[in-house]
Design a protein around this motif. Sequence first.
Motif, PDB file in Angstrom:
ATOM      1  N   GLU A 384      49.259  51.062 147.616  1.00  0.00           N
ATOM      2  CA  GLU A 384      49.893  50.438 148.776  1.00  0.00           C
ATOM      3  C   GLU A 384      51.407  50.682 148.771  1.00  0.00           C
ATOM      4  N   GLN A 387      52.135  54.218 149.903  1.00  0.00           N
ATOM      5  CA  GLN A 387      52.068  54.347 151.360  1.00  0.00           C
ATOM      6  C   GLN A 387      53.331  53.797 152.014  1.00  0.00           C
ATOM      7  N   GLN A 388      53.829  52.692 151.460  1.00  0.00           N
ATOM      8  CA  GLN A 388      55.033  52.075 152.006  1.00  0.00           C
ATOM      9  C   GLN A 388      56.249  52.976 151.816  1.00  0.00           C
ATOM     10  N   ILE A 390      56.298  56.300 151.638  1.00  0.00           N
ATOM     11  CA  ILE A 390      56.192  57.403 152.601  1.00  0.00           C
ATOM     12  C   ILE A 390      56.544  56.922 154.011  1.00  0.00           C
ATOM     13  N   LYS A 391      56.038  55.745 154.362  1.00  0.00           N
ATOM     14  CA  LYS A 391      56.291  55.193 155.694  1.00  0.00           C
ATOM     15  C   LYS A 391      57.792  54.981 155.929  1.00  0.00           C
ATOM     16  N   GLU A 392      58.475  54.411 154.926  1.00  0.00           N
ATOM     17  CA  GLU A 392      59.902  54.132 155.089  1.00  0.00           C
ATOM     18  C   GLU A 392      60.723  55.419 155.164  1.00  0.00           C
ATOM     19  N   GLN A 394      59.605  58.255 156.395  1.00  0.00           N
ATOM     20  CA  GLN A 394      59.342  58.809 157.731  1.00  0.00           C
ATOM     21  C   GLN A 394      60.143  58.059 158.795  1.00  0.00           C
ATOM     22  N   GLU A 395      60.262  56.749 158.626  1.00  0.00           N
ATOM     23  CA  GLU A 395      61.040  55.958 159.589  1.00  0.00           C
ATOM     24  C   GLU A 395      62.521  56.320 159.550  1.00  0.00           C
TER      25      GLU A 395
END
Length: 404
Positions: A384, A387-388, A390-392, A394-395
């Motif tokens: 988890e 994933q967080q 990578i998400k941050e 990308q943001e």
Amino acid sequence: MELNLERIKKAQENIKEVVRKTPLFHTSTFSKQCGCNLYLKCENKQKTGAFKLRGAYNKVASLTEEEKSKGVIASSAGNHAQGVAYAATAFGVKSTIVMPLTAPQAKVQATKGYGAEVIQSGQVYDECYAKAVEVQKETGATFLHPFNDLDVMAGQGTIGLEILEELPDVDVIVVPIGGGGLISGIATAAKSIKPSIRVVGVQPEIVASTKASLEKGEVVTLPGAKSLADGISVSTPGDVCFEYIKKYVDEVVTISEDEIAYGMFSLMERNKLIAEGAGASPIAALLAGKIEGVKGKNVVALVSGGNVDIATVSKIIERELVLLNRRVRFTVELQDKAGTLGLLVSEIGKVGGNVVTVRQNNNWNEKGLDYADVFLEITVQSAEHGQQVIKELQEKGYSIEVHK
């Protein structure tokens, strides 16, 4: 002659000045995961790093002076080798050990260190056993079988005595099976003291020779296979052992190579215990849900040994981190100018990722010379968390391709 409680107690007397009474401790983490009151019996903390010293020492102690004078020879994947070498040296007896070419170097070097001459031959135990028989005929040395011997089985059975002495309320004991000497001794001791105890054996599914033998009702030989649990990669169970297994062992289950690796990894991470594949097999079977009827029971999993190459440990940690998505690999597109890579690494650090590998592709990408693709490998706390991260990223505008 037979294997019985009296013989096992005599073995305990023979070995008491040399063999350690190894720790038996409760593990709350694995108890929750497995739904039982789980205890670990840590024979990886035994002298020579495995339970085999018990049987080997009892056997050498039981030899006549004439047998000792001829020297001893044994075949082993590694742990019996060290036990025999240690015991023989303690009694001033010459020892020769035949080990597979595939034996972990940690075991080979330790065996030599305990005073034995080592001959390496064959890929699996059964092949080095054949070589040992050949050498024995040439030299006349006394052969010490690693499992199919009553004195050896009695020595291993002292583990059962220790478990019952410390945990009289034990309901289930889970034991690795190779040739069968360990489980024969433990099951005989445990059932003789407390007949209601369940004894469950664990084998690698790629060489489950005892399970196949039980299903057929007679000893069978399977094709040799090299398991991560090298200490229990035995194609043919001992015929002497098999009689006691039929009498006292309640069930034999099998586990995959992936389950063995996860068992080793889990013991390292959760209990700070280094276990070889065979030693991790009982906990692997429990974590995989292979053993039924343990809910709410007092269960002992035997960690039979810890003699594993550090290189193998490193590979297992690496592999499990990837499988558990705690090591994330991805490629990111960056402008090829000073400071951009440093900024990315800084951003990863801010969100709790740890960079372990960075590799820049020197070939320009489709956007031309002003951009470069950079491969990164990072460790994270959980899937988890990965994933967080990578998400941050990308943001923040990074173009990322995650690799499986």
